[in-house]
Design a protein around this motif. Structure first.
Motif, PDB file in Angstrom:
ATOM      1  N   PHE A 129      20.653  41.767  68.406  1.00  0.00           N
ATOM      2  CA  PHE A 129      20.111  43.129  68.318  1.00  0.00           C
ATOM      3  C   PHE A 129      20.170  43.628  66.875  1.00  0.00           C
ATOM      4  O   PHE A 129      19.250  44.316  66.413  1.00  0.00           O
ATOM      5  CB  PHE A 129      20.878  44.066  69.250  1.00  0.00           C
ATOM      6  CG  PHE A 129      20.497  43.923  70.694  1.00  0.00           C
ATOM      7  CD1 PHE A 129      19.415  44.618  71.211  1.00  0.00           C
ATOM      8  CD2 PHE A 129      21.201  43.059  71.527  1.00  0.00           C
ATOM      9  CE1 PHE A 129      19.051  44.475  72.542  1.00  0.00           C
ATOM     10  CE2 PHE A 129      20.846  42.909  72.851  1.00  0.00           C
ATOM     11  CZ  PHE A 129      19.765  43.613  73.369  1.00  0.00           C
ATOM     12  N   GLU A 130      21.235  43.288  66.173  1.00  0.00           N
ATOM     13  CA  GLU A 130      21.337  43.686  64.767  1.00  0.00           C
ATOM     14  C   GLU A 130      20.213  43.081  63.937  1.00  0.00           C
ATOM     15  O   GLU A 130      19.621  43.743  63.086  1.00  0.00           O
ATOM     16  CB  GLU A 130      22.702  43.267  64.216  1.00  0.00           C
ATOM     17  CG  GLU A 130      23.864  44.047  64.813  1.00  0.00           C
ATOM     18  CD  GLU A 130      25.222  43.476  64.433  1.00  0.00           C
ATOM     19  OE1 GLU A 130      25.269  42.287  64.026  1.00  0.00           O
ATOM     20  OE2 GLU A 130      26.233  44.202  64.555  1.00  0.00           O
ATOM     21  N   GLU A 131      19.889  41.817  64.202  1.00  0.00           N
ATOM     22  CA  GLU A 131      18.812  41.150  63.469  1.00  0.00           C
ATOM     23  C   GLU A 131      17.444  41.719  63.827  1.00  0.00           C
ATOM     24  O   GLU A 131      16.531  41.712  63.008  1.00  0.00           O
ATOM     25  CB  GLU A 131      18.842  39.651  63.762  1.00  0.00           C
ATOM     26  CG  GLU A 131      20.029  38.924  63.155  1.00  0.00           C
ATOM     27  CD  GLU A 131      20.105  37.469  63.574  1.00  0.00           C
ATOM     28  OE1 GLU A 131      19.120  36.981  64.180  1.00  0.00           O
ATOM     29  OE2 GLU A 131      21.136  36.822  63.302  1.00  0.00           O
ATOM     30  N   ALA A 132      17.300  42.212  65.063  1.00  0.00           N
ATOM     31  CA  ALA A 132      16.015  42.756  65.515  1.00  0.00           C
ATOM     32  C   ALA A 132      15.763  44.180  65.027  1.00  0.00           C
ATOM     33  O   ALA A 132      14.656  44.708  65.174  1.00  0.00           O
ATOM     34  CB  ALA A 132      15.948  42.726  67.041  1.00  0.00           C
ATOM     35  N   LYS A 133      16.757  44.787  64.446  1.00  0.00           N
ATOM     36  CA  LYS A 133      16.673  46.205  64.053  1.00  0.00           C
ATOM     37  C   LYS A 133      15.502  46.459  63.108  1.00  0.00           C
ATOM     38  O   LYS A 133      14.768  47.454  63.252  1.00  0.00           O
ATOM     39  CB  LYS A 133      17.988  46.606  63.398  1.00  0.00           C
ATOM     40  CG  LYS A 133      18.127  48.079  63.077  1.00  0.00           C
ATOM     41  CD  LYS A 133      19.540  48.330  62.551  1.00  0.00           C
ATOM     42  CE  LYS A 133      19.734  49.756  62.097  1.00  0.00           C
ATOM     43  NZ  LYS A 133      21.111  49.981  61.591  1.00  0.00           N
TER      44      LYS A 133
END
Length: 466
Positions: free
Chosen positions: A121-125
């Protein structure tokens, strides 16, 4: 004639932009820090996506054939030419959650794919916030009819649960959630602005009438930065002789629940507006020039349980209807202009004819951009992206598409009817030393109203000529 040339009560919009940019720069320091454990944040994000996935979402997640057509329509991909910004990539994490948790073949996907982590999720931000304005242009060209913007919005809701909202949106979300304001735009600020307009411009604004046919919304941009928007609105309503009011308990168009993905806040901001409109028995609620407020109010999913007893209308729609009926009398606009359709009111709302009817009533020399109306390129600043420092390069590069499109028209000015678009255009104008003026439709309209004396003189002159 420039819309801002009609009054000296408030600063020019160029000055407004500079002041607001300074306030935006301080938001990162005000952002809240995560309060839950990583396990709770991950579970919240996954549970949110599961809850949000109905038949439509499941079909969209199953249907992508990776044809790449959406890349031709995305301003971020076209400006950066980087495969990671392809709209179809924005669904990857959502699809993994769907496949592993609720798809018919979830037993198989759990065998062949890795469990989802908070780091995913952090990478998709960046894909979910920085590089998607939810403009809907990719949906128009998708052969499978996938509504990527809606899927991105569900992902933003998951990001709220994961406490991964960008700091600028997080700060304003928390302010609106706990204080009911945006940049401090409180009922007291509203009254203060109304008093200033009455005293310095001599224009009356009816506040908190017991009943009115039209209830008008304002916005934080009007109250803390650009009073010209509210002043122009008041001039037009008074010119039309409309029975109208602004309600101090339901005036804010901006909705940081929609922008961040916080559905609870979305409803918290919409409910007082609906309640105020019902209290004053309004037949029409006019949304200020605030593009994202249009879907936040007009298609608020929390309002689906029943038919509203009033019509929800965007400012450009209202002006267009008045122009078409002949009630809005306007002086000629002596310049060549082009019009930028806000994505939320245009492509996703269909309000194309109304703003053009206003410009026609001014006898404007309107030249359309090569891509206009439903094919209009997004300016790159919508869905809260104008506020995000991390999105600066993406935003600036994608805006160059608009520069090319406007330049092709030969127009002196570009007219917009959305405060976010206007701020992004002004940013792009200053950064690129662009020689075009950026005009607000409502301010331009107010600057070209024909008053009673002018109307009488014109009628007399016409009679003499005959």
């Amino acid at each position: 004639m420039s819309a801002t040339a009609t009054t000296q009560v408030f600063p020019s919009f160029a000055q407004v932009y500079q002041g607001l940019a300074g306030q935006i720069g301080m938001l990162r320091e005000m952002a809240p820090q995560p309060t839950k454990s990583d396990e709770q944040r991950l579970k919240g994000a996954v549970d949110t996506l599961i809850e949000d996935t109905n038949a439509d979402e499941a079909v969209w997640l199953e249907s992508c054939i990776h044809c790449g057509q959406c890349t031709t329509a995305c301003h971020y991909f076209q400006s950066m030419q980087d495969a990671k910004y392809a709209p179809m990539r924005k669904m990857d994490l959502y699809r993994r959650v769907y496949q592993r948790e609720i798809s018919p073949m979830r037993w198989w996907h759990r065998l062949v794919s890795k469990p989802v982590k908070l780091s995913d999720f952090e990478e998709a931000k960046e894909l979910i916030y920085d590089s998607c304005t939810e403009c809907g242009r990719c949906t128009m060209v998708c052969p499978m009819g996938i509504d990527t913007a809606s899927l991105v919005h569900h992902m933003r809701s998951a990001m709220v649960a994961a406490e991964l909202v960008p700091p600028e949106l997080a700060a304003l979300r928390m302010e609106q959630k706990h204080q009911g304001t945006v940049f401090g735009s409180s009922p007291d600020k509203l009254k203060e602005m109304i008093d200033t307009i009455r005293e310095q411009a001599g224009v009356e604004i009816p506040l908190d009438k017991a009943s009115a046919e039209v209830m008008v919304l304002s916005s934080a941009v009007d109250l803390v930065a650009n009073g010209n928007g509210l002043l122009a609105t008041a001039k037009i309503m008074n010119h039309l002789g409309v029975d109208w009011t602004i309600c101090s308990d339901g005036f804010e168009s901006a909705n940081f629940g929609l922008l961040s993905g916080d559905m609870t806040l979305w409803k918290q901001q919409a409910d007082p507006i609906v309640a105020a409109a019902q209290r004053v028995k309004a037949k029409t609620v006019v949304i200020a020039e605030c593009g994202h407020a249009y879907p936040a109010l007009r298609w608020n999913p929390m309002l689906r349980s029943g038919e509203l007893p009033f019509e929800m209308m965007y400012m450009s729609e209202f002006l267009g209807k008045q122009a078409k009926s002949g009630k809005l009398r306007l002086k000629p606009l002596e310049q060549r202009v082009t019009f930028h359709d806000p994505c939320k009111t245009g492509r996703r709302g269909g309000a194309f004819d109304e703003p053009r009817a206003v410009l026609k009533a001014m006898d404007a020399d309107l030249v359309e951009m090569p891509n206009n109306k439903e094919y209009n390129w997004c300016c790159g600043g919508g869905a809260g992206i104008f506020l995000l420092q991390d999105a600066t390069e993406l935003r600036d590069e994608s805006f160059k598409i608009k520069i090319r499109e406007v330049n092709e028209t030969g127009a002196e000015s570009v007219v917009v009817s959305c405060a976010s678009c206007r701020l992004n255009f002004e940013s792009g104008r200053q950064k690129n030393h662009w020689d075009k003026r950026v005009e607000s439709l409502v301010e331009l309209t107010a600057a070209h109203l024909i008053d009673d004396d002018e109307s009488a003189a014109a009628t007399s002159a016409q009679g003499a000529a005959q």
